[in-house]
Structure formats: structure tokens, C-alpha cells
Design a protein around this motif. Structure first.
Motif, PDB file in Angstrom:
ATOM      1  N   LYS A  34       0.858  -1.184   0.000  1.00 15.71           N
ATOM      2  CA  LYS A  34       0.000   0.000   0.000  1.00 15.71           C
ATOM      3  C   LYS A  34       0.892   1.232   0.000  1.00 15.71           C
ATOM      4  CE  LYS A  34      -3.953   1.791   2.514  1.00 15.71           C
ATOM      5  NZ  LYS A  34      -4.770   1.657   3.716  1.00 15.71           N
ATOM      6  N   GLN A  52       3.362  -4.597   7.852  1.00 10.19           N
ATOM      7  CA  GLN A  52       3.118  -3.871   6.601  1.00 10.19           C
ATOM      8  C   GLN A  52       1.712  -4.171   6.105  1.00 10.19           C
ATOM      9  OE1 GLN A  52       5.276  -1.876   4.676  1.00 10.19           O
ATOM     10  NE2 GLN A  52       6.702  -1.929   6.383  1.00 10.19           N
ATOM     11  N   THR A  53       1.222  -3.338   5.213  1.00  7.56           N
ATOM     12  CA  THR A  53      -0.075  -3.588   4.579  1.00  7.56           C
ATOM     13  C   THR A  53       0.103  -3.542   3.071  1.00  7.56           C
ATOM     14  OG1 THR A  53      -0.668  -1.250   4.611  1.00  7.56           O
ATOM     15  CG2 THR A  53      -1.403  -2.579   6.475  1.00  7.56           C
ATOM     16  N   TYR A  61      -2.065  -4.980  -0.927  1.00  2.24           N
ATOM     17  CA  TYR A  61      -3.178  -5.636  -1.604  1.00  2.24           C
ATOM     18  C   TYR A  61      -2.718  -6.942  -2.236  1.00  2.24           C
ATOM     19  CZ  TYR A  61      -5.729  -1.344  -0.871  1.00  2.24           C
ATOM     20  OH  TYR A  61      -6.344  -0.277  -0.287  1.00  2.24           O
ATOM     21  N   LEU A 101      -7.104  -6.649   1.269  1.00  2.00           N
ATOM     22  CA  LEU A 101      -6.062  -5.852   1.909  1.00  2.00           C
ATOM     23  C   LEU A 101      -5.477  -6.713   3.017  1.00  2.00           C
ATOM     24  CD1 LEU A 101      -4.585  -3.126   2.268  1.00  2.00           C
ATOM     25  CD2 LEU A 101      -6.323  -2.552   3.946  1.00  2.00           C
ATOM     26  N   ILE A 146      -2.661  -7.428   6.093  1.00  2.00           N
ATOM     27  CA  ILE A 146      -1.731  -6.902   7.075  1.00  2.00           C
ATOM     28  C   ILE A 146      -0.818  -8.075   7.425  1.00  2.00           C
ATOM     29  CG2 ILE A 146      -1.471  -5.901   9.372  1.00  2.00           C
ATOM     30  CD1 ILE A 146      -4.290  -4.716   8.962  1.00  2.00           C
TER      31      ILE A 146
END
Length: 124
Positions: free
Chosen positions: A24, A47-48, A50, A89, A91
Motif C-alpha cells: 500500500k 506492513q499492509t 493488496y 487488503l 496486514i
């Protein structure tokens, strides 16, 4: 075949219990208004990003029957599917992720076990 933005990732095959994740976009400013230098958020433990490709899952071993050697064992490998789907999404833990650069784009290959949480647009 000409490589375009739509088909450049179609040639990639993610194996096993791994996910291909596009990170992201990082926030450049904190809530209090401080600007963060590049790379500060990249060093965070979590972290994040897609999910853009998903592996087939965890392979299930085929049952073996010792007394029937004459049978043809042309069965396909079966998999337990992963929870993650394309477009989620995710994490995930940074330390388990492998960072790659593919076609000039930074991506992460992350095992399913390192994903802490998924956010999905449609109802579960």
C-alpha cells in the motif's frame, strides 16, 4: 505476446501457500503533521498491501494403498485453499516477506502464516 499493464502479472504463478502482495502507498505525513523520510515505514514490523495473486494452497498427501499396486495413480494433487483472495487488503509481518522487484514494481511474496489479518470488500 506483448506485455501490457493488464497482462504483465498473468504470467506469474505463485506456488504453495504464498501470496503476491503489492504494498500500500506509504503515508508521508504523521497525524501531528511531521513529514517522514523515505524508508521509515518500510522498516516497520507490520506492513499492509493488496493481494494480487494467490497460490493454490497447502498440498494434501494422497492416500497410499500398499496392497493395490496394479491401480493407476494418475490423480492430481489436491490442495487446502488459502483464506486470502485477490483484492484483499492484507496486514502481514515484514520479517517473513520476501521483497522482489518485478517489471520495475516493488512486490512482496508472503507465506499465508505471516498474514495477520485480511480486509475484504464483500461480506464474508
Amino acid at each position: 505476446m506483448e506485455l501490457t499493464a493488464d497482462n504483465k502479472l498473468k504470467k506469474l504463478i505463485v506456488v504453495g501457500d504464498r501470496l503476491l502482495i503489492r504494498p500500500k502507498k506509504n503515508v508521508e505525513k504523521t497525524e501531528s503533521g511531521l513529514y517522514l523520510p523515505p524508508g521509515v515505514q518500510e522498516r516497520e514490523k507490520v506492513q499492509t498491501g493488496y493481494v494480487i495473486k494467490v497460490g493454490p494452497g497447502y498440498p494434501i498427501p494422497l492416500p497410499t494403498e500398499e496392497d493395490e499396486h496394479w491401480k493407476n495413480n494418475d490423480e492430481k494433487v489436491k490442495y487446502v485453499p488459502l483464506q486470502a483472495q485477490e483484492g484483499d487488503l492484507a496486514i502481514f509481518l515484514q520479517k517473513s516477506a520476501v521483497e522482489i522487484i518485478y517489471q520495475g514494481e516493488k512486490l512482496f511474496i508472503v507465506p499465508q502464516a505471516s498474514v495477520l489479518m485480511l480486509e475484504r470488500e464483500q461480506d464474508l
